[in-house]
Design an enzyme around this catalytic site. Structure first.
Site, PDB file in Angstrom:
ATOM      1  N   ASP A 189       4.936  21.098 112.612  1.00  0.00           N
ATOM      2  CA  ASP A 189       5.969  21.689 113.443  1.00  0.00           C
ATOM      3  C   ASP A 189       5.255  22.360 114.623  1.00  0.00           C
ATOM      4  O   ASP A 189       4.034  22.545 114.592  1.00  0.00           O
ATOM      5  CB  ASP A 189       6.749  22.717 112.613  1.00  0.00           C
ATOM      6  CG  ASP A 189       7.830  23.403 113.412  1.00  0.00           C
ATOM      7  OD1 ASP A 189       8.450  22.744 114.257  1.00  0.00           O
ATOM      8  OD2 ASP A 189       8.037  24.609 113.201  1.00  0.00           O
ATOM      9  N   ASP A 191       6.782  25.335 117.002  1.00  0.00           N
ATOM     10  CA  ASP A 191       7.048  26.754 117.204  1.00  0.00           C
ATOM     11  C   ASP A 191       6.679  27.567 115.967  1.00  0.00           C
ATOM     12  O   ASP A 191       7.126  27.282 114.855  1.00  0.00           O
ATOM     13  CB  ASP A 191       8.521  26.968 117.545  1.00  0.00           C
ATOM     14  CG  ASP A 191       8.893  26.281 118.850  1.00  0.00           C
ATOM     15  OD1 ASP A 191       8.155  26.464 119.830  1.00  0.00           O
ATOM     16  OD2 ASP A 191       9.900  25.546 118.867  1.00  0.00           O
ATOM     17  N   ASP A 471       6.646  26.462 109.513  1.00  0.00           N
ATOM     18  CA  ASP A 471       6.856  27.889 109.238  1.00  0.00           C
ATOM     19  C   ASP A 471       8.198  28.175 108.576  1.00  0.00           C
ATOM     20  O   ASP A 471       8.438  29.303 108.151  1.00  0.00           O
ATOM     21  CB  ASP A 471       6.786  28.678 110.554  1.00  0.00           C
ATOM     22  CG  ASP A 471       7.989  28.419 111.451  1.00  0.00           C
ATOM     23  OD1 ASP A 471       8.757  29.356 111.715  1.00  0.00           O
ATOM     24  OD2 ASP A 471       8.175  27.266 111.886  1.00  0.00           O
TER      25      ASP A 471
END
Length: 724
Positions: A189, A191, A471
């Site tokens: 991922d 961000d 995250d």
């Protein structure tokens, strides 16, 4: 072609012609890689013997000379390309385990990607490394001596100690055993994973945009300020009651806040009792999965206060906590969808992005090790390109850009739908983001949308061949694992502060546990006296010594005062537990004194490994074999003290710490205690082989009765399965 090794220089790739003796699974030799330290000798350059180069760093006295097979062709060795890990030593020819040859090791992991000897060239069992002469010596070599020797070699390579001796804030923690060597593709991922933001800057700005949207709708937001300490990741919003709660792994509420006011124990009990929070009920509960949830939760809890104060005058009728949450969620959603915030960040990324050059190096190491790298993000192409260029290009070799790191890039992936449905796929064909529809993805492409299934098909991998790093517990970890059996890694940046806080809070926690133990001791006596009095009053007394009811009553009364005094001290200390991390909510991973938080339970359930940042992979290499630690159960604990006491009684057996000091303390984690007959680093007086606990708890020296034939000998493990 004969290649010679020269001295290791600062920043050199940690590889030597004798590294295979120390760590066979971590060696990679490539005659074509620009970062290899293997090269032809320069003119007038002295040949440095390996024994001299590493004499102070390790006990290796003599090492086998390594060279490429002289009979091999320039582009092929035993049918494999030159830049793959195939080489010849005096111990044999080394090559990786292929997919067809792979077996399942004793921990249930594939051996694919391991290095193994395929042709022994010398007498088996003879070695000359770490002071050992034969392979049998490894079984008797003291662990502390081996540890000093291995760290000596790592010092030469410029590699720091690993946890627990090294830096625990930068460790990678394992929930489920994972052989990174067998992973063929790693997806990321972006961000808060590959790009980490300053939370106060990013979420603070998102908060301000959200307030402006609500102000335009007539919501009373004047005077509100962003307070990042008001919430932490892993909390749960109760949209029915306007509460924010922290629950343990069983779903029981341990701490709560209504609006911005912390709730006391009585309020929590009255509102929730023994109610179990079920996160599947999304109509009521909102789990704060990621740091992107911080601004939303802060705004909602502040506005709950204003709703309770009667400051709202929006529309007809009374607004509910549910309706209020809907307004807040929509305002923050518009902030992201309309792109105002991201457009601002693109113009000044240095205000929001925290740079970490180690991430670029970690990705290059993984790519050079033969793994396919993917970027799968919900962000649009323009934002992704600007952020990745800003954070990575400066740390890459000349002529290399961030796109060169990845075998496939997918923007606007629309996770979680990416893992649930087969959506339309578009290829990004121009630098400004123009797209065209395509039917299938191809390796090396840049796409928008699509699905996880399309990725597997394009790269020729599936299931546990893929490790996905993100995250967000739900959209990055849970769905990838549940729907596709991908292996998962979770990035939790707060973990670094959590580890620091746990260390700072250790004295407070030790004192709290001491008081709890005192209450347990006093309470045990109190309960036994209470039962004895009950039997006496009911005429069931069997103790001749129990004939002074008045004296027993007086003792019970005094014990009640002692326990109440302990409670007065324990209660406030429990509320302060974890204050170094957050004064309201305590530790990220704990709920109550001895239990895990719901967040910690989710991490254990859905993340095979977890860490604070992607650059932490640097210390562990792309060839790491992560092993999950022993899991302590309630009945596992305190057995060490029981057995130690029994052995000490008959054989003067005692535990010693690494300094040789006798130590009777039972550690917080039972698995840290050595078994009887061993210590942390040195042997003690061994227990008798025929010793066993008797029925009364004492240790019996009588041999146990025979129970059938002796067990069969342990099978000899496969050479592939021993390379851990």
């Amino acid at each position: 072609m004969q290649l010679h090794l020269r001295g290791l220089r600062a920043g050199a790739f940690p590889c030597s012609r004798h590294a295979h003796i120390c760590a066979p699974h971590q060696l990679r030799i490539s005659a074509s890689r620009h970062r290899s330290v293997l090269r032809a000798p320069r003119a007038n350059e002295p040949d440095i013997p390996p024994s001299e180069m590493m004499a102070e760093a390790s006990p290796i006295q003599s090492m086998a000379q390594m060279s490429l097979d002289p009979e091999a062709k320039s582009d092929d060795i035993n049918g494999m390309e030159l830049d793959q890990e195939v080489f010849k030593t005096e111990s044999g020819i080394v090559e990786p385990v292929s997919e067809d040859e792979a077996e399942i090791d004793f921990l249930g992991e594939s051996t694919e990607g391991n290095l193994h000897l395929v042709d022994s060239l010398k007498r088996a069992g003879v070695v000359n490394v770490f002071g050992m002469k034969t392979l049998e010596d490894i079984y008797t070599l003291p662990v502390e001596k081996l540890k000093r020797s291995t760290q000596g070699v790592l010092n030469v390579l410029g590699v720091p100690e690993s946890f627990p001796e090294g830096n625990p804030q930068r460790a990678i923690y394992c929930s489920r055993t994972l052989n990174l060597r067998s992973i063929k593709a790693i997806g990321y991922d972006m961000d808060y994973t590959l790009i980490h933001y300053d939370v106060n800057a990013w979420e603070g700005r998102a908060y301000e945009y959200g307030l402006e949207t609500l102000r335009q709708q007539g919501i009373p937001v004047d005077g509100l300020r962003f307070d990042p300490d008001l919430v932490i990741r892993g909390l749960i919003m109760d949209k029915d009651r306007g509460n924010l709660i922290k629950v343990d792994r069983f779903g029981l509420v341990k701490r709560g806040m209504h609006g911005t006011r912390m709730m006391n124990w009585q309020e929590i009990r009255e509102q929730y009792g023994r109610e179990v929070v079920n996160l599947r009920n999304e109509g009521r509960w909102v789990f704060l999965n990621t740091l992107f949830s911080v601004s939303e939760a802060v705004m909602y809890m502040q506005l709950v206060d204003r709703l309770d104060q009667g400051m709202f005058n929006v529309g007809a009728g009374n607004m509910s906590y549910q309706s209020l949450y809907g307004l807040v969620a929509k305002a923050l959603y518009r902030t992201h969808v309309e792109g105002k915030l991201k457009a601002e960040i693109i113009q000044a990324p240095e205000k929001y992005v925290e740079l970490d050059g180690g991430m670029a190096q970690a990705l290059m190491d993984q790519k050079d090790s033969g793994k396919q790298l993917l970027l799968i993000t919900n962000s649009d192409y323009e934002y992704t390109n600007r952020m990745m260029s800003f954070a990575y290009d400066r740390f890459l070799p000349d002529g290399m850009a961030w796109r060169d790191l990845f075998d496939m890039v997918i923007v606007m992936a629309r996770k979680p739908d990416f893992f649930n449905y087969n959506m339309s796929l578009y290829e990004v064909v121009t630098p400004d983001g123009l797209m065209r529809p395509v039917l299938a993805a191809k390796k090396g492409g840049l796409y928008c949308g699509g699905s996880a299934r399309m990725v597997e098909k394009a790269l020729g991998v599936e299931g546990d061949d893929i490790l996905y790093v993100g995250d967000h517990i739900y959209t990055d970890a849970a769905l990838a694992k549940i729907n596709f059996r991908w292996r998962t890694a979770l990035v939790i940046r707060e973990l670094e502060r959590e580890v620091d806080s746990l260390a700072l809070g250790r004295p407070h926690r030790d004192r709290l546990k001491e008081l709890m133990n005192k209450k347990e001791l006093v309470g045990d006596v109190f309960n036994q006296l209470r039962l004895a009095r009950q039997r006496f009053v009911n005429g069931h007394n069997t103790l001749a010594s129990f004939d002074d009811e008045e004296g027993i009553n007086e003792t019970l009364g005094q014990l009640i005062m002692v326990m109440e005094a302990l409670d007065e001290k324990i209660g406030p200390m429990l509320e302060l537990d974890g204050q170094h991390f957050n004064r309201r909510w305590g530790y990220l991973s704990r709920a109550g004194l001895n239990d895990k938080s719901q967040l910690c339970r989710q991490i254990e359930k859905y993340a095979d490994i977890y860490t604070s940042r992607v650059s932490n992979f640097l210390r562990y290499t792309p060839y790491m074999y992560f092993r999950s630690p022993s899991q302590s159960l309630a009945h596992d604990r305190n057995l060490s003290r029981y057995y130690a006491a029994a052995y000490r009684l008959e054989n003067h057996f005692s535990y010693q710490d690494v300094n040789g000091t006798e130590n009777d303390a039972d550690p917080e984690h039972e698995q840290d205690m050595p078994p009887p007959g061993t210590t942390r680093g040195r042997p003690t007086y061994p227990p008798p082989s025929n010793g066993r606990p008797a029925a009364n708890g004492a240790l019996s020296s009588r041999p146990p009765p025979p129970r059938g034939p002796p067990p069969p000998a342990a099978p000899t493990p496969s050479p592939q399965a021993t390379q851990k």
